[in-house]
Write an enzyme that holds these catalytic residues in place. Structure first.
Site, PDB file in Angstrom:
ATOM      1  N   ASP A 107       0.915  -1.133  -0.086  1.00  0.00           N
ATOM      2  CA  ASP A 107       0.000  -0.171  -0.059  1.00  0.00           C
ATOM      3  C   ASP A 107       0.853   1.251   0.020  1.00  0.00           C
ATOM      4  O   ASP A 107       1.742   1.621  -0.783  1.00  0.00           O
ATOM      5  CB  ASP A 107      -1.096  -0.066   1.199  1.00  0.00           C
ATOM      6  CG  ASP A 107      -1.982   0.969   1.214  1.00  0.00           C
ATOM      7  OD1 ASP A 107      -1.847   2.315   1.644  1.00  0.00           O
ATOM      8  OD2 ASP A 107      -3.097   0.621   0.986  1.00  0.00           O
ATOM      9  N   ASP A 241      -8.583  -7.743  -3.355  1.00  0.00           N
ATOM     10  CA  ASP A 241      -8.501  -6.392  -2.941  1.00  0.00           C
ATOM     11  C   ASP A 241      -8.846  -5.228  -3.788  1.00  0.00           C
ATOM     12  O   ASP A 241      -8.756  -5.361  -4.946  1.00  0.00           O
ATOM     13  CB  ASP A 241      -6.984  -6.077  -2.784  1.00  0.00           C
ATOM     14  CG  ASP A 241      -6.608  -4.748  -2.019  1.00  0.00           C
ATOM     15  OD1 ASP A 241      -7.699  -4.034  -1.900  1.00  0.00           O
ATOM     16  OD2 ASP A 241      -5.358  -4.422  -2.022  1.00  0.00           O
ATOM     17  N   GLY A 267      -8.107 -10.532   0.762  1.00  0.00           N
ATOM     18  CA  GLY A 267      -8.124  -9.064   0.478  1.00  0.00           C
ATOM     19  C   GLY A 267      -6.765  -8.288   0.434  1.00  0.00           C
ATOM     20  O   GLY A 267      -5.846  -8.774   0.436  1.00  0.00           O
ATOM     21  N   HIS A 268      -7.190  -6.922   1.216  1.00  0.00           N
ATOM     22  CA  HIS A 268      -6.143  -6.072   1.216  1.00  0.00           C
ATOM     23  C   HIS A 268      -5.154  -6.206   2.191  1.00  0.00           C
ATOM     24  O   HIS A 268      -3.927  -6.385   1.768  1.00  0.00           O
ATOM     25  CB  HIS A 268      -6.883  -4.728   1.637  1.00  0.00           C
ATOM     26  CG  HIS A 268      -6.014  -3.369   1.508  1.00  0.00           C
ATOM     27  ND1 HIS A 268      -5.451  -3.036   0.232  1.00  0.00           N
ATOM     28  CD2 HIS A 268      -5.644  -2.648   2.431  1.00  0.00           C
ATOM     29  CE1 HIS A 268      -4.760  -1.855   0.541  1.00  0.00           C
ATOM     30  NE2 HIS A 268      -5.075  -1.611   1.884  1.00  0.00           N
ATOM     31  N   PHE A 269      -5.440  -6.634   3.479  1.00  0.00           N
ATOM     32  CA  PHE A 269      -4.565  -6.855   4.335  1.00  0.00           C
ATOM     33  C   PHE A 269      -4.245  -8.471   4.490  1.00  0.00           C
ATOM     34  O   PHE A 269      -4.433  -9.138   5.481  1.00  0.00           O
ATOM     35  CB  PHE A 269      -4.794  -6.318   5.749  1.00  0.00           C
ATOM     36  CG  PHE A 269      -4.568  -4.769   5.953  1.00  0.00           C
ATOM     37  CD1 PHE A 269      -3.428  -4.169   5.823  1.00  0.00           C
ATOM     38  CD2 PHE A 269      -5.801  -4.096   6.083  1.00  0.00           C
ATOM     39  CE1 PHE A 269      -3.297  -2.674   5.979  1.00  0.00           C
ATOM     40  CE2 PHE A 269      -5.575  -2.599   6.073  1.00  0.00           C
ATOM     41  CZ  PHE A 269      -4.260  -1.922   6.024  1.00  0.00           C
TER      42      PHE A 269
END
Length: 292
Positions: A107, A241, A267-269
Site C-alpha cells: 500500500d 483487494d 483481500g487488502h491486508f
C-alpha cells in the site's frame, strides 16, 4: 525441539524533531528486512510476521509520522507528503545503521520504498511486494474520486473522501474479500480507528491521500529501477483487494520477468488472513536470495 522465543524491541528515534517509533528484532548483524506499512495502519500489521523472520534477519518496521506510535504533528505545522516521509524513513535507517535491506512494501509502503530505491538503488537487496502499486493499471475504480481530488483540491473534493477514515471503511479494508472473517482479529480496526480518530488526524490522512498523486508521475522511475537493477522480487498479492486490485500485480513482470508471483484468495491486508501461506513463501525467498 521448541523454538526459542523472539524478543521484539519497541524503540524511538527523534528525526527532524519528530519522535519516530519502530519495531526491531533479530541479530544486529543479520541481513536487514525493512517492513513498510500501508494505510491506515502501522508497523502493527507486521506483528505476527516479525517473529517468523527474526531468528535469522534484523527486522525493522517503522511507523510513519502521523501513524501508529510515531508523533503526529498537526498538518498545519508539518509537511505530510510521500517525499517528506521517505526522507524521514531514510534518516531513521541511517541513524540505526541499516545500510542495505530487503524491502517488504505494501500500500503506502510501496511508493515510500520505491522512492528510497530510486534514491539509493544499491541499498536494496530484494523486494517483497504485497498489494503495493507501481503501475497505472492498478489504479482502478476505487481511485476515481481520489483522482478527482488530485485534479481539483477543493473543500468539496476533500470532504467527499472523509469516508475513507471512518470505522466502516477501516473494517472494510480488513474484511472485504476474506472468505472467513473469523481469521481477522478485530484488534486491527479498533487500534487503527482509535489512531485515525485522534484530533487532527483526519487532516493528516486527507493530506496524504492528496499527495499520493505525486507518486504516479514517478511510476516510470520506479519501473526503470526494476529494469535496471533487477532486484530479486517476490510478489504475494491478495486478488480480492478493491483498493489495489490484482490488475496491479501482473505489470511488474514487464520489468521484473523473473519475479516470483503468488496470487492469493484474500483481500487488502493479506497477512491477517494468509500468514500461514505467506510466511513460508517469504522466508524461503529471503533464505535463497538474501541470506546466501
Amino acid at each position: 525441539m521448541a523454538h526459542q522465543p523472539v524478543t521484539i524491541f519497541h524503540r524511538f528515534e527523534i528525526i527532524d524533531g519528530v519522535k519516530i517509533f519502530y519495531r526491531e528484532a533479530g541479530p544486529s548483524d543479520g541481513p536487514v528486512v525493512l517492513l513498510l506499512h500501508g494505510f491506515p495502519t502501522s508497523s502493527h500489521m507486521f506483528r505476527n510476521l516479525i517473529p517468523l523472520l527474526a531468528d535469522g534477519y534484523r527486522v525493522i518496521a517503522p511507523d510513519y509520522p502521523g501513524y501508529g506510535n510515531s508523533d503526529a504533528p498537526a498538518a498545519a505545522t508539518f509537511r505530510y507528503s510521500f517525499a517528506h516521509v521517505t526522507e524521514i524513513v531514510e534518516a531513521l535507517l541511517s541513524r540505526i545503521g541499516a545500510r542495505r535491506y530487503a524491502m517488504y512494501v505494501m500500500d503506502y509502503g510501496a511508493p515510500i520504498g520505491y522512492r528510497l530505491a530510486i534514491r539509493h538503488p544499491e541499498r536494496v537487496s530484494a523486494l517483497i511486494v504485497q498489494n503495493g502499486n507501481a503501475y497505472v493499471e492498478g489504479l482502478l475504480d476505487f481511485w476515481d474520486p481520489i483522482k478527482a481530488y488530485w485534479a481539483e483540491n477543493t473543500p468539496e473534493r476533500r470532504a467527499a473522501l472523509a469516508r475513507l477514515v471512518t470505522l466502516e471503511m477501516t473494517i472494510f479494508q480488513y474484511t472485504d474479500g476474506v472468505s472467513d472473517v473469523s481469521r481477522i482479529s478485530p484488534d486491527n480496526w479498533i487500534i487503527d480507528q482509535a489512531l485515525l480518530d485522534r484530533p487532527g488526524n483526519q487532516d493528516i490522512q486527507l493530506d496524504m491521500l492528496h499527495d499520493y498523486g505525486t507518486n504516479v508521475p514517478l511510476y516510470p522511475d520506479f519501473q526503470a529501477f526494476f529494469r535496471t537493477y533487477r532486484p530479486p522480487t517476490l510478489i504475494v498479492w491478495g486478488k480480492n483487494d478493491k483498493i489495489f486490485p490484482e490488475a496491479g500485480a501482473h505489470p511488474y513482470l514487464r520489468d521484473l520477468p523473473e519475479a516470483e508471483v503468488h496470487i492469493l484468495d484474500t483481500g487488502h491486508f493479506a497477512l491477517e488472513d494468509k500468514l500461514d501461506v505467506m510466511a513460508p513463501l517469504i522466508r524461503d525467498f529471503l533464505d535463497r536470495e538474501v541470506a546466501s
